[in-house]
Design a protein around this motif. Structure first.
Motif, mmCIF file in Angstrom:
data_model
loop_
_atom_site.group_PDB
_atom_site.id
_atom_site.type_symbol
_atom_site.label_atom_id
_atom_site.label_comp_id
_atom_site.label_asym_id
_atom_site.label_seq_id
_atom_site.Cartn_x
_atom_site.Cartn_y
_atom_site.Cartn_z
ATOM 1 N N VAL A 124 0.849 -1.187 0.000
ATOM 2 C CA VAL A 124 0.000 0.000 0.000
ATOM 3 C C VAL A 124 0.885 1.239 0.000
ATOM 4 C CG1 VAL A 124 -1.789 1.280 1.236
ATOM 5 C CG2 VAL A 124 -1.805 -1.226 1.234
ATOM 6 N N PRO A 125 0.782 2.104 -1.001
ATOM 7 C CA PRO A 125 1.583 3.343 -0.986
ATOM 8 C C PRO A 125 1.257 4.194 0.233
ATOM 9 C CG PRO A 125 0.630 2.962 -3.158
ATOM 10 C CD PRO A 125 -0.017 1.980 -2.229
ATOM 11 N N ALA A 126 2.302 4.747 0.836
ATOM 12 C CA ALA A 126 2.109 5.520 2.062
ATOM 13 C C ALA A 126 1.218 6.738 1.829
ATOM 14 C CB ALA A 126 3.463 5.954 2.625
ATOM 15 N N GLU A 127 1.279 7.313 0.614
ATOM 16 C CA GLU A 127 0.494 8.514 0.341
ATOM 17 C C GLU A 127 -1.000 8.257 0.357
ATOM 18 O OE1 GLU A 127 4.556 8.880 -1.072
ATOM 19 O OE2 GLU A 127 2.971 7.405 -1.427
ATOM 20 N N THR A 128 -1.419 7.015 0.104
ATOM 21 C CA THR A 128 -2.853 6.727 0.042
ATOM 22 C C THR A 128 -3.512 6.667 1.418
ATOM 23 O OG1 THR A 128 -2.446 4.339 0.043
ATOM 24 C CG2 THR A 128 -2.537 5.442 -2.094
ATOM 25 N N VAL A 129 -2.721 6.548 2.466
ATOM 26 C CA VAL A 129 -3.285 6.436 3.811
ATOM 27 C C VAL A 129 -2.960 7.651 4.671
ATOM 28 C CG1 VAL A 129 -3.262 3.917 3.776
ATOM 29 C CG2 VAL A 129 -1.262 5.144 4.621
ATOM 30 N N LEU A 130 -2.439 8.698 4.057
ATOM 31 C CA LEU A 130 -2.067 9.878 4.833
ATOM 32 C C LEU A 130 -3.279 10.514 5.499
ATOM 33 C CD1 LEU A 130 0.632 11.674 2.639
ATOM 34 C CD2 LEU A 130 0.948 10.547 4.847
ATOM 35 N N ILE A 131 -4.395 10.609 4.763
ATOM 36 C CA ILE A 131 -5.577 11.267 5.323
ATOM 37 C C ILE A 131 -6.119 10.478 6.500
ATOM 38 C CG2 ILE A 131 -7.941 11.981 4.825
ATOM 39 C CD1 ILE A 131 -7.102 12.546 1.980
ATOM 40 N N THR A 145 2.332 17.212 17.512
ATOM 41 C CA THR A 145 3.229 16.685 18.537
ATOM 42 C C THR A 145 4.248 15.762 17.882
ATOM 43 O OG1 THR A 145 1.864 14.745 19.035
ATOM 44 C CG2 THR A 145 1.403 16.773 20.270
ATOM 45 N N LEU A 146 5.392 15.615 18.522
ATOM 46 C CA LEU A 146 6.416 14.721 17.996
ATOM 47 C C LEU A 146 5.980 13.265 18.083
ATOM 48 C CD1 LEU A 146 9.654 16.394 19.411
ATOM 49 C CD2 LEU A 146 8.605 16.674 17.167
ATOM 50 N N LEU A 147 5.179 12.933 19.085
ATOM 51 C CA LEU A 147 4.662 11.570 19.178
ATOM 52 C C LEU A 147 3.734 11.267 18.010
ATOM 53 C CD1 LEU A 147 4.476 8.930 20.714
ATOM 54 C CD2 LEU A 147 2.642 9.927 22.107
ATOM 55 N N GLY A 148 2.964 12.256 17.593
ATOM 56 C CA GLY A 148 2.113 12.074 16.432
ATOM 57 C C GLY A 148 2.915 11.862 15.160
ATOM 58 N N VAL A 149 4.114 12.442 15.090
ATOM 59 C CA VAL A 149 4.974 12.250 13.917
ATOM 60 C C VAL A 149 5.473 10.816 13.843
ATOM 61 C CG1 VAL A 149 7.146 12.934 12.850
ATOM 62 C CG2 VAL A 149 5.656 14.670 13.840
ATOM 63 N N VAL A 150 5.877 10.268 14.973
ATOM 64 C CA VAL A 150 6.513 8.956 14.967
ATOM 65 C C VAL A 150 5.510 7.815 15.048
ATOM 66 C CG1 VAL A 150 6.795 8.705 17.474
ATOM 67 C CG2 VAL A 150 8.497 7.709 15.935
ATOM 68 N N LEU A 151 4.293 8.071 15.468
ATOM 69 C CA LEU A 151 3.334 6.989 15.744
ATOM 70 C C LEU A 151 3.070 6.084 14.547
ATOM 71 C CD1 LEU A 151 1.628 5.852 18.025
ATOM 72 C CD2 LEU A 151 -0.256 7.322 17.285
ATOM 73 N N PRO A 152 2.830 6.598 13.323
ATOM 74 C CA PRO A 152 2.527 5.685 12.213
ATOM 75 C C PRO A 152 3.672 4.753 11.831
ATOM 76 C CG PRO A 152 1.790 7.921 11.709
ATOM 77 C CD PRO A 152 2.662 8.013 12.923
ATOM 78 N N LEU A 217 7.146 14.581 4.283
ATOM 79 C CA LEU A 217 5.733 14.841 3.996
ATOM 80 C C LEU A 217 4.861 14.683 5.239
ATOM 81 C CD1 LEU A 217 3.550 15.506 1.960
ATOM 82 C CD2 LEU A 217 3.448 13.075 1.365
ATOM 83 N N TRP A 218 5.037 13.583 5.969
ATOM 84 C CA TRP A 218 4.186 13.345 7.133
ATOM 85 C C TRP A 218 4.408 14.377 8.237
ATOM 86 C CZ3 TRP A 218 -0.139 11.629 8.743
ATOM 87 C CH2 TRP A 218 -0.350 11.320 10.086
ATOM 88 N N PRO A 219 5.645 14.698 8.632
ATOM 89 C CA PRO A 219 5.809 15.780 9.624
ATOM 90 C C PRO A 219 5.259 17.117 9.142
ATOM 91 C CG PRO A 219 7.817 14.502 9.436
ATOM 92 C CD PRO A 219 6.928 14.042 8.329
ATOM 93 N N LEU A 220 5.353 17.377 7.842
ATOM 94 C CA LEU A 220 4.814 18.630 7.307
ATOM 95 C C LEU A 220 3.302 18.696 7.478
ATOM 96 C CD1 LEU A 220 5.455 21.252 5.730
ATOM 97 C CD2 LEU A 220 5.025 19.939 3.626
ATOM 98 N N ILE A 221 2.633 17.553 7.389
ATOM 99 C CA ILE A 221 1.174 17.512 7.538
ATOM 100 C C ILE A 221 0.776 17.603 9.007
ATOM 101 C CG2 ILE A 221 -0.863 16.041 7.232
ATOM 102 C CD1 ILE A 221 0.431 14.961 4.703
ATOM 103 N N VAL A 222 1.491 16.900 9.866
ATOM 104 C CA VAL A 222 1.090 16.800 11.271
ATOM 105 C C VAL A 222 1.444 18.058 12.055
ATOM 106 C CG1 VAL A 222 1.449 15.521 13.418
ATOM 107 C CG2 VAL A 222 1.251 14.305 11.251
ATOM 108 N N LEU A 223 2.610 18.619 11.791
ATOM 109 C CA LEU A 223 3.114 19.725 12.604
ATOM 110 C C LEU A 223 2.666 21.065 12.033
ATOM 111 C CD1 LEU A 223 6.762 18.427 13.145
ATOM 112 C CD2 LEU A 223 4.805 18.193 14.692
ATOM 113 N N SER A 224 2.147 21.901 12.900
ATOM 114 C CA SER A 224 1.745 23.255 12.508
ATOM 115 C C SER A 224 2.510 24.328 13.268
ATOM 116 C CB SER A 224 0.233 23.447 12.754
ATOM 117 O OG SER A 224 -0.094 23.196 14.115
ATOM 118 N N ASP A 225 3.103 23.984 14.388
ATOM 119 C CA ASP A 225 3.880 24.921 15.188
ATOM 120 C C ASP A 225 5.346 24.796 14.809
ATOM 121 O OD1 ASP A 225 4.948 26.614 17.021
ATOM 122 O OD2 ASP A 225 4.169 25.583 18.796
ATOM 123 N N GLU A 226 5.979 25.894 14.454
ATOM 124 C CA GLU A 226 7.387 25.864 14.049
ATOM 125 C C GLU A 226 8.301 25.382 15.162
ATOM 126 O OE1 GLU A 226 8.653 29.562 12.470
ATOM 127 O OE2 GLU A 226 7.327 29.481 10.712
#
Length: 282
Positions: A124-131, A145-152, A217-226
């Motif tokens: 399964v391509p990783a991009e198809t399950v990003l949403i 959060t950093l935990l949200g970045v690493v969880l998947p 790509l995934w950290p860019l989506i999850v993180l909003s605070d610089e």
């Protein structure tokens, strides 16, 4: 009396072909890295678009690295990336090793189905399950959060299958002897099986570190605070809206590459020794 032609060593076409392939692979793999390093060291007087390209800088300087450190908080982003990478390495080493042992050594109903699910996850391509991943992370309150970045990727399917194959290839006599000695499943796992697959565990650690460190790509989506940006996301701030300085981008790339090279340099000895020992014992 031997002729000069008879004394010459004949080079086989196969040997020449192998060397040509090695040279081609070296150029393809190491060429972009060498060019990035050259670009990061070029000064204002160097022509970046010269034909043919000038690999050796005419006015080498380290000012590009200093400018990168001035423009963005590299140490802060570096700490964030190290935290994410440390969680990814710990999660994959522990989780993938336990799951791999269960799939490779233990007998339980549905083991084949579980292994098939891990194989399907690789297809399964990783991009198809990003949403769906983002919705799950946000629903758990782990967005930004950093935990949200690493969880998947805290336990990657590829690493589980690597460990599963490593444990499955171990001789069954080891486990049988441990059972006769009265060892339970956990004792067989920790004392008998894990020491035999240290090389593969090192591979898993390297894969987990490099994958989490290079993820953009995934950290860019999850993180909003610089303040929570990882290094790969933070380096994107070097790009301007109307103008990009290739020297600064190249310097930032080299800075981000240093921890990966350092991590592999520290583990390569255990990596090759572990693989050699595992092959001899297996």
């Amino acid at each position: 009396m031997p002729t000069p032609a008879a004394g010459r060593r004949r080079v086989s076409p196969g040997l020449v072909g192998r060397y040509l392939i090695l040279i081609l692979m070296a150029v393809l793999l190491a060429g972009p890295l060498i060019w990035q390093l050259s670009l990061s060291l070029k000064g204002a007087g160097d022509d970046l678009y010269a034909r043919p390209p000038e690999l050796i800088p005419g006015h080498p300087t380290l000012a590009n690295f200093a400018t990168v450190l001035d423009r963005i908080p590299v140490p802060h982003y570096l700490v964030n990336s190290l935290m994410v990478a440390a969680m990814a390495v710990a999660g994959n080493v522990v989780g993938a090793t336990c799951a791999g042992y269960a799939l490779g050594k233990l007998r339980f109903r549905g083991r084949g189905v579980a292994a098939g699910i891990f194989v399907a996850a690789l297809l399964v391509p990783a991009e198809t399950v990003l949403i769906s991943q983002f919705l799950l992370v946000r629903g758990a309150g782990l967005a930004n959060t950093l935990l949200g970045v690493v969880l998947p990727t805290i336990v990657a399917a590829l690493n589980v299958l690597l460990m599963r194959n490593a444990f499955a290839n171990l001789p069954a006599e080891f486990d049988e002897a441990a059972v006769i000695d009265g060892a339970n499943a956990w004792q067989r796992f920790i004392r008998v099986s894990v020491p035999q697959v240290k090389g593969v565990i090192t591979v898993v650690a390297i894969f987990a570190f490099v994958g989490s460190w290079n993820d953009f790509l995934w950290p860019l989506i999850v993180l909003s605070d610089e303040a929570n940006y990882t290094l790969t996301v933070g380096l994107n701030r070097l790009r301007g809206t109307f103008y990009d300085d290739p020297r600064l981008i190249a310097a930032g790339t080299i800075i981000a590459l240093v921890p990966i090279v350092t991590f592999f340099a520290m583990l390569q000895r255990y990596f090759f020794r572990g693989l050699e020992a595992g092959g001899m014992k297996g």
